[in-house]
Design an enzyme around this catalytic site. Structure first.
Site, PDB file in Angstrom:
ATOM      1  N   GLY A 118       0.836  -1.201   0.000  1.00  0.00           N
ATOM      2  CA  GLY A 118       0.000   0.000   0.000  1.00  0.00           C
ATOM      3  C   GLY A 118       0.871   1.252   0.000  1.00  0.00           C
ATOM      4  N   THR A 142      -4.318  -3.314  -0.655  1.00  0.00           N
ATOM      5  CA  THR A 142      -4.840  -2.919   0.658  1.00  0.00           C
ATOM      6  C   THR A 142      -6.343  -3.168   0.677  1.00  0.00           C
ATOM      7  OG1 THR A 142      -5.496  -1.104   2.109  1.00  0.00           O
ATOM      8  CG2 THR A 142      -4.775  -0.450  -0.052  1.00  0.00           C
ATOM      9  N   ILE A 143      -6.796  -3.764   1.761  1.00  0.00           N
ATOM     10  CA  ILE A 143      -8.243  -3.993   1.851  1.00  0.00           C
ATOM     11  C   ILE A 143      -8.979  -2.660   1.958  1.00  0.00           C
ATOM     12  CG2 ILE A 143      -8.016  -6.291   2.887  1.00  0.00           C
ATOM     13  CD1 ILE A 143      -9.074  -4.913   5.523  1.00  0.00           C
ATOM     14  N   ASP A 144      -8.278  -1.606   2.376  1.00  0.00           N
ATOM     15  CA  ASP A 144      -8.940  -0.302   2.561  1.00  0.00           C
ATOM     16  C   ASP A 144      -9.241   0.402   1.233  1.00  0.00           C
ATOM     17  OD1 ASP A 144      -8.604  -0.811   5.216  1.00  0.00           O
ATOM     18  OD2 ASP A 144      -7.155   0.765   5.595  1.00  0.00           O
ATOM     19  N   ARG A 283     -25.683  -3.425  20.823  1.00  0.00           N
ATOM     20  CA  ARG A 283     -24.493  -4.271  20.945  1.00  0.00           C
ATOM     21  C   ARG A 283     -23.480  -3.860  19.881  1.00  0.00           C
ATOM     22  NH1 ARG A 283     -26.830  -5.514  24.914  1.00  0.00           N
ATOM     23  NH2 ARG A 283     -27.419  -7.581  25.662  1.00  0.00           N
TER      24      ARG A 283
HETATM   25  O1  F6P Z   1      -4.148  -0.945   6.149  1.00  0.00           O
HETATM   26  C1  F6P Z   1      -5.134  -1.868   6.303  1.00  0.00           C
HETATM   27  C2  F6P Z   1      -5.614  -1.983   7.701  1.00  0.00           C
HETATM   28  O2  F6P Z   1      -6.595  -2.926   7.539  1.00  0.00           O
HETATM   29  C3  F6P Z   1      -6.168  -0.718   8.385  1.00  0.00           C
HETATM   30  O3  F6P Z   1      -7.489  -0.447   8.079  1.00  0.00           O
HETATM   31  C4  F6P Z   1      -5.971  -1.060   9.838  1.00  0.00           C
HETATM   32  O4  F6P Z   1      -5.931   0.085  10.646  1.00  0.00           O
HETATM   33  C5  F6P Z   1      -4.686  -1.776   9.825  1.00  0.00           C
HETATM   34  O5  F6P Z   1      -4.632  -2.476   8.603  1.00  0.00           O
HETATM   35  C6  F6P Z   1      -4.468  -2.700  10.990  1.00  0.00           C
HETATM   36  O6  F6P Z   1      -3.271  -3.352  10.816  1.00  0.00           O
HETATM   37  P1  F6P Z   1      -2.495  -4.212  11.910  1.00  0.00           P
HETATM   38  O7  F6P Z   1      -3.466  -4.709  12.903  1.00  0.00           O
HETATM   39  O8  F6P Z   1      -1.864  -5.299  11.111  1.00  0.00           O
HETATM   40  O9  F6P Z   1      -1.487  -3.295  12.488  1.00  0.00           O
END
Ligand code: F6P
Length: 373
Positions: A118, A142-144, A283
């Site tokens: 990414g 990146t999944i984002d 919840r």
């Molecule tokens: O960059 C992708 C992502 O999924 C973010 O949305 C998230 O904050 C991060 O990874 C968390 O990464 P890790 O838990 O591996 O540090």
């Protein structure tokens, strides 16, 4: 210069489709007569003198991996070679290992690196090119889905489909118990997962980092819905969503080797506040790394094959470095200068945001009286 030997690595958080890209690069490069070597755990394979960390990826080595989640090479988000953790007296100390990395890369006879990652990985690629790496081709992961310069990154569709399936499941239990369910999805800077899953999963409220929210707006939306007789609701919140005063919710701090503070906990905060203010039983669920794991959906498998083969093709047909981006449904080699520095967030006027608003979904920024009963 004709290519003979290339290296490939995976950096940052993992995403479904990494193995697919590794396979596509290995198979397509093999057909060109090149040797492909994997660097394990970001750049660690080049910095530790252990040959096990540099596997040759011939076609046999990448057989049967396309549908597998994770990465056969391993990855890390603590592997910046300019700030690399080196153990001194049993404690990690930061060291600039970039020179060692570039020297080793050249000693091993690599003509180019294919870097799957990414924005962090692409910034590192730019710096390593300046430090002397001959060529880098980036592949957008990146999944984002927030990497600049490309319309889509691999891993995103899988994450959205995991989140949507979770919403479907939560709908039934929310309805049975007349509850508000607050679902926290990933998305540090960008709300793409929340937006897509929220629309596809029929949520009532979507909260994303790009549109700061007010709790009162969320309460109003929920009241209107309950008053209409729909006495349950789904709120999707991206982990990086912020209140209008700019406050986000964090779980851990930035570290010496950690670029970002660890987000997490906003759904718990929201569930507490919603329950307290509205009286509706509420919840929260954090989907977390479930969104990063597991098999890629077909879209990501096919995208991974396209991007991996395009990486080989651009290495063969050009002499440039850059990111293999998807633009308008086609691959394109884009200079790293268009990719690094910042992220690609959701525009407040994006058609998907307008669609959601037209459907009556709440983003938490609506003025009072917006949601009519
Ligand atoms: O960059 C992708 C992502 O999924 C973010 O949305 C998230 O904050 C991060 O990874 C968390 O990464 P890790 O838990 O591996 O540090």
């Amino acid at each position: 210069m004709a290519i003979k030997r290339i290296a490939i690595n995976t950096g940052g958080g993992d995403a479904p489709g990494l193995n697919g890209v590794i396979r596509a690069v290995a198979l397509s490069a093999y057909r060109e007569g090149w040797e492909v070597v994997g660097i394990r755990e970001g750049y660690r394979g080049l910095l530790d003198d252990d040959p096990e960390l540099l596997p040759v990826l011939d076609p046999d080595r990448v057989r049967g991996i396309m549908h597998l989640g994770g990465t056969i090479l391993g990855t890390t988000n603590r592997g910046d070679p300019f700030n690399f953790p080196v153990m001194v007296d049993g404690k990690p100390e930061p060291r600039d290992m970039s020179k060692k990395l570039v020297d080793r890369f050249k000693e091993l006879g690599f003509d180019a690196l294919v870097a799957l990652g990414g924005d962090g990985s692409m910034s590192l690629a730019t710096r390593l090119l300046k430090a002397g790496l001959p060529r880098v081709i980036g592949v957008p992961k990146t999944i984002d889905n927030d990497l600049k310069g490309t319309d889509i990154t691999f891993g995103f569709e899988t994450a959205v489909s995991t989140a949507t399936e979770a919403l479907d499941r939560l709908h039934t239990t929310a309805q049975s118990h007349r509850r508000v369910m607050v679902v926290e999805v990933m998305g540090r800077d960008a709300g793409w997962i929340a937006l897509h899953a929220g629309i596809g999963g029929g949520a009532d409220v979507i909260l994303i980092p790009e549109i700061p929210f007010r709790l009162e707006s969320v309460y109003e939306k929920l009241h209107r819905r309950y008053q209409r007789g729909r006495q349950f609701a789904i709120v999707v919140v991206a982990e990086g969503a912020k209140l209008q005063d700019g406050a986000a919710v964090y779980k851990g701090e930035k570290g010496q080797f950690r670029e970002h503070a660890q987000l997490g906990g906003i759904s718990e905060y929201l569930a507490r506040e919603i329950g307290r203010a509205t009286g509706y039983e509420t919840r929260n669920v954090v989907l977390g790394h479930l969104q990063r794991g597991g098999s890629p959906v077909t879209y990501d498998r096919v995208l991974a094959q396209r991007l991996g083969c395009a990486a080989t093709r651009y290495l063969k047909e050009t002499t440039e470095s850059g990111l293999v981006a998807m633009r308008g449904g086609r691959t394109q080699l884009v200079p790293f200068s268009e990719v690094v520095g910042g992220t690609r967030g959701v525009d407040a006027n994006d058609e998907l945001v307008l669609t959601a608003r037209a459907l009556g979904l709440c983003f938490g920024d609506e003025p009072p009286g917006t949601f009519v009963a």
